[in-house]
Design an enzyme around this catalytic site. Structure first.
Site, mmCIF file in Angstrom:
data_model
loop_
_atom_site.group_PDB
_atom_site.id
_atom_site.type_symbol
_atom_site.label_atom_id
_atom_site.label_comp_id
_atom_site.label_asym_id
_atom_site.label_seq_id
_atom_site.Cartn_x
_atom_site.Cartn_y
_atom_site.Cartn_z
ATOM 1 N N SER A 139 0.863 -1.183 0.000
ATOM 2 C CA SER A 139 0.000 0.000 0.000
ATOM 3 C C SER A 139 0.897 1.231 0.000
ATOM 4 O O SER A 139 2.013 1.199 0.552
ATOM 5 C CB SER A 139 -0.867 0.009 1.260
ATOM 6 O OG SER A 139 -1.464 1.287 1.437
ATOM 7 N N TYR A 152 -3.301 -2.358 9.940
ATOM 8 C CA TYR A 152 -3.220 -2.503 8.480
ATOM 9 C C TYR A 152 -1.840 -2.091 7.976
ATOM 10 O O TYR A 152 -1.193 -2.807 7.211
ATOM 11 C CB TYR A 152 -4.320 -1.641 7.852
ATOM 12 C CG TYR A 152 -4.293 -1.582 6.343
ATOM 13 C CD1 TYR A 152 -4.820 -2.630 5.588
ATOM 14 C CD2 TYR A 152 -3.747 -0.491 5.667
ATOM 15 C CE1 TYR A 152 -4.803 -2.579 4.193
ATOM 16 C CE2 TYR A 152 -3.730 -0.437 4.287
ATOM 17 C CZ TYR A 152 -4.267 -1.475 3.551
ATOM 18 O OH TYR A 152 -4.239 -1.426 2.176
#
Ligand SMILES: NC(=O)c1ccc[n+]([C@@H]2O[C@H](COP(=O)([O-])OP(=O)(O)OC[C@H]3O[C@@H](n4cnc5c(N)ncnc54)[C@H](O)[C@@H]3O)[C@@H](O)[C@H]2O)c1
Length: 274
Positions: A139, A152
């Site tokens: 990400s 996350y």
């Protein structure tokens, strides 16, 4: 024989868009997803639109046996795997003070151990491929983090660590390892993360207050949102070429160079000591 691309989390969003880009270029495609029905429906659409062989298979990356069975099914159907994209990642917002051990374990198990399970199952066929490529969806938040996303983000940093280690372990086998850094995409991510949540952990994936705090901590993150199709289109060449890193979109030059400038300074200070 044409190459075979295998994508986990392939029934939706970025994974599906990567699958479509691969099909567009003539690769055969296996979409693996915990939502096997949707994966097969999307595979059927790829067959119709692009005239390539494609299959959708049920595989939950939290289940090692299921991942192994899916790898076996891919080999039974296509006889090879050339490009494997470990793309699954679940999201769970929350301040560090609020996230429970069980919540941490869920996110890390799916996002990190799940990626390792996929690598373990697919390295043997990738070794046999003429030009094996193993890719991981991390990400942009690894490069430019935001608040309220510790579990996350830590999982995506760990995905980068897994990939960097595999690059060393698999270099002699001629397998290229690629890390994809998507920035914001308009996908079903919150909905599918909620669907994947174990019953005993069920709570909203994020509260309004989390979204506001996240946006305040990193306004750039919420501004750079594109469709998964556009994001996939921007990195497909890098992925197929087995490049080391690919960033889908957005301006990450300042956070990347700032972090590396700090690291450069620390490394310079350490030089000649020890
Ligand atoms: N959407 C964003 O803004 C964004 C930004 C950066 C990174 N990412 C990453 O991109 C990847 C794809 O996300 P997306 O936005 O396309 O989401 P999405 O929800 O559209 O697609 C994710 C897919 O993964 C599947 N999935 C979830 N848990 C699974 C499991 N345990 N086993 C197998 N399949 C599972 C879902 O069923 C879904 O089909 C994720 O790793 C995500 O973290 C997304």
């Amino acid at each position: 024989m044409t190459e075979v691309a295998v994508i986990t989390g392939g029934a939706s969003g970025f994974g599906l868009a990567l699958g479509a880009r691969c099909a567009e270029r003539g690769l055969r495609v296996a979409l693996l997803d915990r939502d096997g029905e949707r994966a097969e429906a999307e595979a059927e659409a790829l067959r119709e639109t692009h005239g390539v062989d494609a299959v959708g298979l049920t595989a939950d990356v939290a289940d090692d046996g299921g991942v192994r069975a899916a790898a076996g099914a891919v080999l039974d159907r296509f006889g090879r795997a050339d490009l494997v994209v470990s793309n699954v990642g679940v999201q769970l917002f929350g301040a560090v003070e609020r996230l429970t051990d069980e919540e941490w374990r869920w996110v890390l198990d799916v996002n990190v151990v799940g990626a390792a399970r996929v690598a373990r199952a697919f390295v043997p066929p990738l070794r046999a491929a003429p030009a094996g490529r193993l890719a991981f969806t991390a990400s942009s938040s690894v490069l430019d983090p935001a608040g309220r996303m510790a579990a996350y983000q830590a999982s995506k940093f760990a995905v980068l660590g897994l990939a960097e280690t595999l690059r060393l372990e698999l270099g002699d086998d001629g397998i290229a390892v690629c890390v994809l850094f998507p920035s914001g995409m308009a996908s079903r991510h919150l909905e599918t993360s909620a669907a994947a949540q174990p019953d005993h952990l069920r709570r909203p994936i994020g509260e309004q207050e989390d979204f506001e705090a996240m946006a305040a901590s990193n306004p750039a993150m919420v501004q750079a949102v594109v469709s998964p199709e556009e994001a996939a289109g921007n990195v497909i060449d890098a992925l197929l070429n087995g490049e080391r890193y690919a960033i889908t979109h957005g301006d990450l030059l300042t956070p990347v160079t700032t972090r590396h400038e700090h690291l450069r300074r620390a490394a310079t200070a350490a030089r000649g000591t020890g």
